[in-house]
Scaffold this active site. Structure first.
Site, short mmCIF file in Angstrom:
data_model
loop_
_atom_site.label_atom_id
_atom_site.label_comp_id
_atom_site.label_asym_id
_atom_site.label_seq_id
_atom_site.Cartn_x
_atom_site.Cartn_y
_atom_site.Cartn_z
N LYS A 84 0.97 -1.19 0.00
CA LYS A 84 0.05 -0.02 0.00
C LYS A 84 0.84 1.18 -0.05
CE LYS A 84 -3.72 -2.08 2.77
NZ LYS A 84 -4.29 -2.09 4.15
N HIS A 85 0.34 2.34 -0.47
CA HIS A 85 0.99 3.62 -0.35
C HIS A 85 1.35 4.02 1.04
CE1 HIS A 85 0.71 4.40 -4.70
NE2 HIS A 85 -0.67 4.42 -4.49
N SER A 86 2.40 4.68 1.34
CA SER A 86 2.69 5.29 2.78
C SER A 86 2.00 5.98 3.08
CB SER A 86 4.37 5.98 2.61
OG SER A 86 5.34 4.94 2.27
N ASP A 112 4.62 2.68 -3.89
CA ASP A 112 5.24 4.14 -4.14
C ASP A 112 6.20 4.11 -5.38
OD1 ASP A 112 3.80 4.94 -2.00
OD2 ASP A 112 5.29 4.69 -0.58
#
Length: 592
Positions: free
Chosen positions: A269-271, A280
């Protein structure tokens, strides 16, 4: 060659399907219920429905006349306010603790703070990494060891599940397939094995297919050349740099895995704010390779006699299509019904690609110059001709970056400190709850309106932000253009030093190290302590330099492996990479 093209497409499709299946089917979908069922206590009063990435925590309060309030924070949440987790009543009598059950996060380490409710006095604080669907007890009691003190100890009642097992299995299966394919290709490259196959099948057509696709001496000789580039499609078609398409294909496969099931794991998942995850990496690498494709395709098209005015029309039309697709088709609000202007999200991934493509392509078109011939290597400053020949473009890019730095660190934002780069919400001890993104968020809300931005940013996961923030906003697009131009620089190196493999590799190494050193200086090799942390939501300059450094390093590996020595054809990544929407135009190596 058409057989190789068909086989490559089939292998690419197989890899895409395997990515989706390994992410969606092997990810813990059915395991949570079994794990949660085993982790649930039998007492209905302590019943807690566990979700994915959660564990069960039973808090035993053995303290007489002391009610407890348990606060929680994630170790990944930088300078965050503690959040109330649960209240635990006092023990009624010695030996009979009061028990409260609660689900706690198992994604990252947790920081627990226990306070006496009435006095707001801290009883104890501890850090612990809970495992998914594990069953734990936190024992809070008085301990007599010479000094009367309160002890807080975590006990494991039931072991957690290994939530990373599906990813490990998928990786091992993929690795086994790669090894099997490489071994098969090695066997098919052996003349003795080819002769044995030919005799066994006794088919002239099969023998021709094997020799032409994998065992042809002319193919092996061609791949051994120092500057040989693999052909795209039929023999009469123009040649393409396979390393560029292979790189883009790798990003595509990662994107498919992340979007279709891999996102069940936090590292896919994105930070939430600062830092890097696998998710990312994809978008900036797309932008970087798009920049390389712009230079390669434009140089090729101009050398074929296409006018700049006609090429400008193609650039404008393609940019318009990308932006229109992003706003009308790939819009998160279309699921809510017919799109209306009131809630239409204006920024987006395709919109940013369209704007970035237009700016960089027009910039290169305005200052386009013929690629210097091999004799240019004898001239003065030949080692820098790839940079000196594009000094007007570099001045424009440096001006853009100055604008980004000036707006980011000097634009006054109402109610927020100047130069703020934080997530707002409960970050920074909750002092700036509505300052998410600092100047970047303020500019988007001012010019586009809060209703036209992304309403569920990744910062809301840990930092509980409540204002809208768009990771594809206006200010971040500036650094997207910078990253695409660094990709242009990679493409320029590939053409300006086409016959000099060593020169290309030295320049890729130099750029990778140079950009890496900038990242080290800006971030202090830390996630949050640097002057400009790596941040995908902001598209900070350190994010651009770090991912560009990685991109140059990947090309440093791919170019000699795929295009020079032919040790790997780039299959299957080459095929989806060559057909990507971001592939600006069919490019080939221009003649000098």
């Amino acid at each position: 060659m058409s057989g190789a093209w068909g086989a490559g497409r089939a292998l690419a499709a197989l890899l895409l399907a395997a990515s989706v299946l390994s992410a969606a089917l092997l990810a813990p979908g059915g395991a949570p219920e079994r794990g949660a069922e085993s982790a649930r206590p039998r007492d209905k009063k302590r019943h807690v429905e566990l979700k994915m990435d959660q564990a069960l925590l039973l808090i035993h309060n053995e303290l007489l006349r002391t009610n407890l309030t348990v606060y929680w924070n994630s170790e990944r949440c930088y300078h965050c306010l503690f959040q109330v987790l649960v209240n635990v009543s006092q023990s009624r009598r010695a030996g009979e603790p009061s028990i409260a059950a609660v689900g706690v996060s198992a994604q990252h380490g947790s920081i627990l703070q226990l306070k006496a409710t009435e006095e707001e006095k801290e009883v104890c604080r501890l850090e612990y990494k809970f495992g998914e669907f594990g069953n734990y007890s936190l024992l809070v009691k008085h301990v007599q060891d010479g000094v009367d003190r309160i002890a807080c100890d975590v006990v494991v009642n039931e072991d957690p599940v290994d939530s990373n097992l599906p990813v490990t299995v998928a990786f091992l299966i993929g690795l086994a397939l790669v090894i099997a394919v490489c071994f098969l290709r090695f066997l098919l490259s052996l003349d003795d094995f080819n002769n044995w196959i030919s005799k066994a099948i006794n088919s002239r057509e099969t023998d021709h297919l094997i020799n032409s696709e994998l065992g042809s001496p002319s193919r092996a000789d061609a791949l051994g050349g120092d500057s040989q580039l693999e052909a795209w499609g039929p023999a009469a078609a123009p040649q393409r740099l396979r390393c560029v398409d292979t790189f883009r294909g790798i990003a595509l496969i990662i994107m498919v895995f992340v979007n279709y099931g891999g996102g069940k794991y936090w590292y896919f998942k994105h930070s939430s704010w600062n830092g890097l995850t696998v998710a990312d990496l994809v978008f900036p690498w797309f932008v970087f390779i798009m920049g390389s494709s712009i230079f390669l395709s434009m140089t090729s098209t101009l050398q074929r006699g296409c006018s700049k005015f006609r090429l400008l029309g193609k650039i404008a039309w393609r940019s318009f299509l990308l932006i229109s697709l992003g706003i009308v088709v790939v819009n998160p609000n279309y699921c809510l019904g017919p799109l209306s202007w009131d809630k239409l999200r204006i920024p987006g991934v395709l919109q940013r690609l369209g704007v970035t493509y237009f700016v960089v392509a027009v910039l290169e078109l305005l200052f386009a110059k013929p690629v210097p011939g091999s004799g240019a290597s004898e001239r003065r400053c030949s080692s820098l001709r790839d940079i000196l020949s594009s000094w007007p473009q570099w001045l424009f890019i440096l001006l853009l970056e100055s604008i980004w730095l000036g707006l980011t660190f000097f634009l006054p934002v109402p109610g927020c400190p100047t130069g703020y780069l934080g997530p707002g919400g409960i970050g920074d001890l909750g002092r700036y709850p509505n300052c998410t993104g600092g100047a970047a968020g303020y500019i988007d809300r001012l010019l586009l309106g809060e209703d036209h931005l992304y309403q569920h940013p990744s910062s809301a996961v840990l930092y509980h932000t409540e204002v809208a923030y768009d990771p594809e906003g206006i200010l971040g697009t500036i650094n997207s253009i910078v990253m695409a131009f660094l990709g242009v620089q990679a493409g320029r190196i590939l053409l300006y030093y086409k016959d000099q493999t060593k020169a290309i590799l030295l320049r890729f190494t130099a750029w990778s190290c140079f950009l890496g050193l900038i990242s080290v200086a800006l971030t202090k090799v830390s996630e949050n302590e640097g002057s400009i942390p790596i941040n995908k939501n902001l598209w900070s300059i350190s994010y651009v330099t770090t991912l560009s450094s990685f991109a140059f390093f990947i090309l440093l590996v791919l170019y000699p492996t795929v295009d020079v020595k032919g040790l790997w054809t780039g299959t299957p990544f080459f095929y989806p990479g060559g057909l990507s929407l971001t592939d600006s135009m069919k490019y080939h190596t221009p003649h000098r």
